[in-house]
Design an enzyme around this catalytic site. Sequence first.
Site, PDB file in Angstrom:
ATOM      1  N   ILE A  55      21.061  64.793  59.130  1.00 34.53           N
ATOM      2  CA  ILE A  55      20.360  65.179  60.355  1.00 34.53           C
ATOM      3  C   ILE A  55      20.362  66.705  60.480  1.00 34.53           C
ATOM      4  CG2 ILE A  55      20.307  64.909  62.879  1.00 34.53           C
ATOM      5  CD1 ILE A  55      20.003  62.224  61.305  1.00 34.53           C
ATOM      6  N   CYS A  78      31.295  68.781  59.368  1.00 34.94           N
ATOM      7  CA  CYS A  78      29.939  68.314  59.101  1.00 34.94           C
ATOM      8  C   CYS A  78      29.422  68.861  57.775  1.00 34.94           C
ATOM      9  CB  CYS A  78      28.991  68.696  60.228  1.00 34.94           C
ATOM     10  SG  CYS A  78      27.358  68.019  59.947  1.00 34.94           S
ATOM     11  N   GLY A 138      30.438  54.004  65.531  1.00 37.76           N
ATOM     12  CA  GLY A 138      29.257  54.844  65.339  1.00 37.76           C
ATOM     13  C   GLY A 138      28.078  54.063  64.829  1.00 37.76           C
TER      14      GLY A 138
HETATM   15  C1  FMN Z   1      23.267  59.734  62.275  1.00 34.42           C
HETATM   16  C2  FMN Z   1      24.660  60.268  62.374  1.00 34.42           C
HETATM   17  C3  FMN Z   1      24.894  61.483  63.021  1.00 34.42           C
HETATM   18  C4  FMN Z   1      26.186  62.003  63.108  1.00 34.42           C
HETATM   19  N1  FMN Z   1      26.402  63.181  63.773  1.00 34.42           N
HETATM   20  C5  FMN Z   1      27.662  63.661  63.907  1.00 34.42           C
HETATM   21  C6  FMN Z   1      27.929  64.847  64.661  1.00 34.42           C
HETATM   22  O1  FMN Z   1      27.015  65.469  65.213  1.00 34.42           O
HETATM   23  N2  FMN Z   1      29.211  65.268  64.743  1.00 34.42           N
HETATM   24  C7  FMN Z   1      30.256  64.602  64.164  1.00 34.42           C
HETATM   25  O2  FMN Z   1      31.401  65.037  64.294  1.00 34.42           O
HETATM   26  N3  FMN Z   1      30.040  63.458  63.468  1.00 34.42           N
HETATM   27  C8  FMN Z   1      28.785  62.990  63.332  1.00 34.42           C
HETATM   28  N4  FMN Z   1      28.567  61.810  62.633  1.00 34.42           N
HETATM   29  C9  FMN Z   1      29.719  61.113  62.026  1.00 34.42           C
HETATM   30  C10 FMN Z   1      30.235  59.994  62.930  1.00 34.42           C
HETATM   31  O3  FMN Z   1      30.723  60.489  64.159  1.00 34.42           O
HETATM   32  C11 FMN Z   1      31.353  59.208  62.229  1.00 34.42           C
HETATM   33  O4  FMN Z   1      32.429  60.081  61.951  1.00 34.42           O
HETATM   34  C12 FMN Z   1      30.913  58.558  60.924  1.00 34.42           C
HETATM   35  O5  FMN Z   1      29.582  58.123  61.008  1.00 34.42           O
HETATM   36  C13 FMN Z   1      31.799  57.374  60.538  1.00 34.42           C
HETATM   37  O6  FMN Z   1      31.811  56.385  61.533  1.00 34.42           O
HETATM   38  P1  FMN Z   1      30.827  55.087  61.543  1.00 34.42           P
HETATM   39  O7  FMN Z   1      30.912  54.501  60.178  1.00 34.42           O
HETATM   40  O8  FMN Z   1      31.347  54.231  62.629  1.00 34.42           O
HETATM   41  O9  FMN Z   1      29.458  55.631  61.824  1.00 34.42           O
HETATM   42  C14 FMN Z   1      27.275  61.286  62.542  1.00 34.42           C
HETATM   43  C15 FMN Z   1      27.034  60.068  61.899  1.00 34.42           C
HETATM   44  C16 FMN Z   1      25.755  59.545  61.818  1.00 34.42           C
HETATM   45  C17 FMN Z   1      25.546  58.232  61.128  1.00 34.42           C
END
Ligand code: FMN
Lengths: 310, 273
Positions: free
Chosen positions: A73, A132, A268
């Site tokens: 993103i 990130c 997430g």
């Molecule tokens: C589309 C998307 C955008 C994300 N944006 C951020 C962000 O802006 N800041 C951040 O710390 N993590 C971001 N993440 C990471 C998530 O917070 C999380 O750490 C990661 O996706 C693992 O968790 P999940 O498998 O439950 O999604 C993003 C993840 C996804 C999929």
Amino acid sequence: MGEVDLSVRLGPLRLRNPVVTASGCFASGREMARFFDLSTLGAVVTKSVTVEPCAGLPPPRMAETDSGMLNAIGLQNPGIDTWVERDLPWLVDQDVPVIASIAGKTADEYGLLAKRLRDVPGLAALEVNISCPNVEDRGIVFACRTGATAAAISAVAQVCDLPIFAKLTPDVADITEIAHAAVDAGATGVSLINTLLGMAIDVTTRRPKLAAGTGGLSGPAIRPVAIRAVHQVRHALGDVPIIGLGGACTCTDVLEFIMAGADAVAIGTATFADPMAIPAAVEGLTRWLRGQEERAIAQVRGTADTERTA
Amino acid sequence: MTVDAAVSATTGTLIATRPAGRYHRCSIAAPDVATAAVPGQFVAVEVQAPGTLLRRPFAIAGVDTAAGVLHLVVATVGAGSAWLVAQAVSTRLRLTGPLGRGFTMPADPGRCLLVGGGYGVAALEWLGARLLAAGHRVELLSGAATAQALYPVTRHDTVAGTVVETTEDGSSGQRGLVTDALGDRLRDGDAMVYACGPMPMLAAVAGITRRAGMTCEVAVEEHMGCSVGVCMTCVVPTVHGYARSCIDGPVMDASRIRWESVDPPREDGLRHG
Ligand SMILES: Cc1cc2nc3c(=O)[nH]c(=O)nc-3n(C[C@H](O)[C@H](O)[C@H](O)COP(=O)(O)O)c2cc1C
Ligand SMILES: Cc1cc2nc3c(=O)[nH]c(=O)nc-3n(C[C@H](O)[C@H](O)[C@H](O)COP(=O)(O)OP(=O)(O)OC[C@H]3O[C@@H](n4cnc5c(N)ncnc54)[C@H](O)[C@@H]3O)c2cc1C
Ligand code: FES
């Protein structure tokens, strides 16, 4: 059958239940409030916000992979000023603790963001995204180095009294070393884990599926990596507050994180697959706890048998 | 921010799946969604194909409000769409909708040109019926690469005054691109243009209508993560920066989109259908 207690402590915070949102997967809450009452949540962790507005990376920004997805993103967000004025006021008016996520390109920027947020009424804590991997001009990820981790976290801790959670990347040799550096620099706790850097190629076009080439892997595919990270840090850092995340979808997954040692668990990607994933997990916890000896979910933390770990 | 409260996360029941040309028309009983939907909106359907994770977005191709039923027209392109069209009647389907912004109805009665490619024509058929009922003159242009890929418009008289079909190989209707047919018809006057189909076709329609000084709405299709506005996956480059097509679209004013930045850059009508 007595009533069960889902509330947990997360450092100085008290959450009504352990299930929170993952940064970047819930925006600032308004879109999701169409589906359920945000007071169902333990807390809302908002999308990372930067000093300046950020356009983000060109599409395609997403590719589904086996039991997961890659995203690039590029931290698209309106910038701290617009976010604080336009998006945050609605959220802090809801009956839910708000944890604001910040992302900087330099340690100074983290300090600037913390200064801007320290006096905003209604904020419960900051999550400092030092991991990130998607920002185009990123240089080296802060959370890959102990020195850079300490610099970013202390820049925040020096100017802001809110509890601080350092969000770490799993793409390191020893995540406990980075967690130590963050806590020594003033972090209240840690959020484990951010996405893993990955890549997928379309064999017809022979090009990467993401315009940016690489992206962050999330979803069920990464859960074992996240459980391992939480377990390691719980054992290496004693009682440090931990938000566990990475592939949690259901109540069972949330329990897995808690048993590994997490105080709270963020969901997430699962929200993309089902907008009701979080309320369903919370309901599941209540049902599960009714069948256990413990009356409080907090007593379940870290109860996984660790004798067998090598 | 556009945040439409009429959306719901619900469970529908598949009541029929019938072939429609090379596509499938799936009818789903989901009264909350069917009664709230307008043409141009979509639903995100949970598919249970192994290894898949995300809901699949499909345009709503029509509703039967009294019965609480909505129709989708599905092209089989991968595991998720193949799973959906293979489900037996009575299968419970978890879905979210109606999602996004639909087409805008013109304020005054006038001429409406509807330009569709492949299965994109299905949503326009529904729009056409609504426009006709509201007293507008409707011409529907339906294009595809081959006769097989044309969406079979069934009830011509109730969806449009005129239906023109084009195929690139000339196997049915006029030979050529649907955008050529649009160019021909623009000569005789002012009209509101609505388009639904692959991005290269939309880019071409946008170019033609811009040069002709006409208002044009397009329903864009970008890859989606959440379908509900929280992940920033589905963005389209606009004059105001990247906009989320799932919530600020999928129907957008064609003049707002920076077509030269749509990846890969698409200036003119290429292949479609
Ligand atoms: C589309 C998307 C955008 C994300 N944006 C951020 C962000 O802006 N800041 C951040 O710390 N993590 C971001 N993440 C990471 C998530 O917070 C999380 O750490 C990661 O996706 C693992 O968790 P999940 O498998 O439950 O999604 C993003 C993840 C996804 C999929
Ligand atoms: C707003 C919107 C409305 C849509 N309406 C319809 C519809 O009415 N009927 C219909 O058949 N399809 C529609 N689509 C496309 C549909 O969502 C995809 O074809 C479907 O998700 C593919 O899933 P799959 O598992 O079968 O294939 P996958 O294995 O996921 O993908 C197969 C191929 O399709 C491509 N693809 C996947 N998703 C999209 C997408 N969103 N846009 C363009 N290409 C994609 C992939 O890159 C890949 O090449 C729509 C998409 C959007 C965003
Ligand atoms: S698909 Fe997630 S914001 Fe549009």
